[in-house]
Design an enzyme around this catalytic site. Structure first.
Site, PDB file in Angstrom:
ATOM      1  N   ALA A   1      -0.332   8.371  -0.298  1.00 20.46           N
ATOM      2  CA  ALA A   1      -1.305   9.190  -1.194  1.00 20.46           C
ATOM      3  C   ALA A   1      -2.739   8.877  -0.885  1.00 20.46           C
ATOM      4  O   ALA A   1      -2.966   7.796  -0.551  1.00 20.46           O
ATOM      5  CB  ALA A   1      -0.940   8.617  -2.689  1.00 20.46           C
TER       6      ALA A   1
ATOM      7  N   GLY B   1       3.381   7.377  -0.543  1.00 21.74           N
ATOM      8  CA  GLY B   1       3.689   8.726  -0.705  1.00 21.74           C
ATOM      9  C   GLY B   1       4.564   9.453   0.407  1.00 21.74           C
ATOM     10  O   GLY B   1       5.108  10.394   0.390  1.00 21.74           O
TER      11      GLY B   1
ATOM     12  N   GLU C   1       2.460  -0.197  -1.677  1.00 25.37           N
ATOM     13  CA  GLU C   1       1.679  -0.188  -3.032  1.00 25.37           C
ATOM     14  C   GLU C   1       1.248  -1.377  -3.686  1.00 25.37           C
ATOM     15  O   GLU C   1       0.093  -1.430  -4.186  1.00 25.37           O
ATOM     16  CB  GLU C   1       2.351   0.765  -3.945  1.00 25.37           C
ATOM     17  CG  GLU C   1       2.282   2.523  -3.531  1.00 25.37           C
ATOM     18  CD  GLU C   1       3.417   2.893  -2.600  1.00 25.37           C
ATOM     19  OE1 GLU C   1       4.203   1.960  -2.086  1.00 25.37           O
ATOM     20  OE2 GLU C   1       3.623   4.021  -2.414  1.00 25.37           O
TER      21      GLU C   1
END
Ligand code: COA
Length: 260
Positions: free
Chosen positions: A66, A112, A135
């Protein structure tokens, strides 16, 4: 449709969607997620499209995650909304498409990016690919379905280790884990995806739709996948594809499925 962050083309029943932000390693910003949603929807609604391939542009990345620059200053409510909206628009959406979606992972698939690959129906990768959910190294957890789909594909222990260490695995390890089905060279990646797609296209698209629903039901909370299978199996008997498939077999000829 014209897109800014992706390329979309179709030929001979195959749609190819390419995430096209190579200078940002194809990171998924809001606009790209929306465009991907639109492109997937368009391909899925087109009866002539039998298989969709998704890949990244450039030689380095499928998707490096992301877009961190977009959410770095988010608060709790915005964080929750980011995950919910992304899951609805793209990740759950892709998983539940009735047209088969193959991820051709051509480089880094991180955060992502790996979550997008995992939402596809299955994955191939080039030998240079690296996959991971980094993450927790940013102080956040995977929010686009990664904590759910990774253990489904590789098992709980491996998923725990990958998420906790935030490390990357190489393509061969990903294959050994069952995260990707095949590993090939970068040059051969799309040809291999297209070869598999052409095998899929020979079969009944309505039956494939029922099979996707039934397999996905195995992973849905509160849903009895066996019952879904019985229902989808029964439905096949009312289709023209079933009549064509069984007649062709009995008549010793190749089936020519009408797709309904
Ligand atoms: N979000 C926003 N931008 C990203 C990005 C991301 N997830 N991943 C890469 N980029 C950008 C970089 O900021 C850089 O932009 P710039 O040239 O304007 O500075 C460009 O893409 C190239 O990346 P760079 O880091 O210079 O390449 P590299 O080869 O040194 O490293 C990675 C490659 C994949 C290891 C590194 O980019 C990385 O760790 N990315 C983030 C991965 C991540 O944590 N993803 C999960 C997000 S939740």
């Amino acid at each position: 449709m014209n897109y800014e962050n992706i390329l979309s083309s179709s030929q001979n029943g195959l749609a190819t969607i390419t995430i096209n932000r190579p200078t940002k390693l194809n990171a998924l910003n809001k606009a790209t997620i929306q465009e991907l949603h639109d492109a997937f929807e368009e391909a899925n609604d087109d009866k002539a499209i039998k298989v969709i391939i998704i890949t990244g542009s450039g030689e380095k990345a499928f998707v490096a995650g992301a877009d961190i620059s977009e959410f770095a200053d988010f608060d709790v409510a915005q964080g929750g909304k980011l995950a919910k909206k992304g899951q609805e628009l793209l990740f759950d959406f892709v998983e539940n498409l009735s047209t088969p979606v193959i991820a051709a992972v051509n480089g880094f698939a991180l955060g992502g990016g790996l979550e997008l690959a995992m939402a596809c129906h299955f994955r191939l990768s080039s030998a240079n690919a690296k996959m991971g959910l980094p993450e927790v190294s940013l102080g956040v957890i995977p929010g686009y379905g990664g904590t759910q789909r990774l253990p489904q594909l590789v098992g709980k222990g491996r998923a725990m280790e990958m998420v906790m260490t935030a490390g990357m695995i190489d393509a061969e390890t990903a294959k050994e884990y069952g995260l990707v089905n095949h590993v090939t060279t970068q040059e051969e990646l799309l040809p291999l995806a297209e070869k598999i797609a052409s095998k899929i296209m020979r079969n009944s698209s309505v039956a494939i739709k029922g099979a996707i629903k039934s397999i996905n039901a195995n992973f849905e909370d509160g849903v009895d996948g066996y019952k879904t299978e019985i229902k989808q199996f029964g439905k096949c008997f009312g289709t023209d594809d079933f009549k064509e498939g069984t007649s062709a077999f009995l008549e010793k000829r190749k089936a020519d499925f009408p797709g309904n």
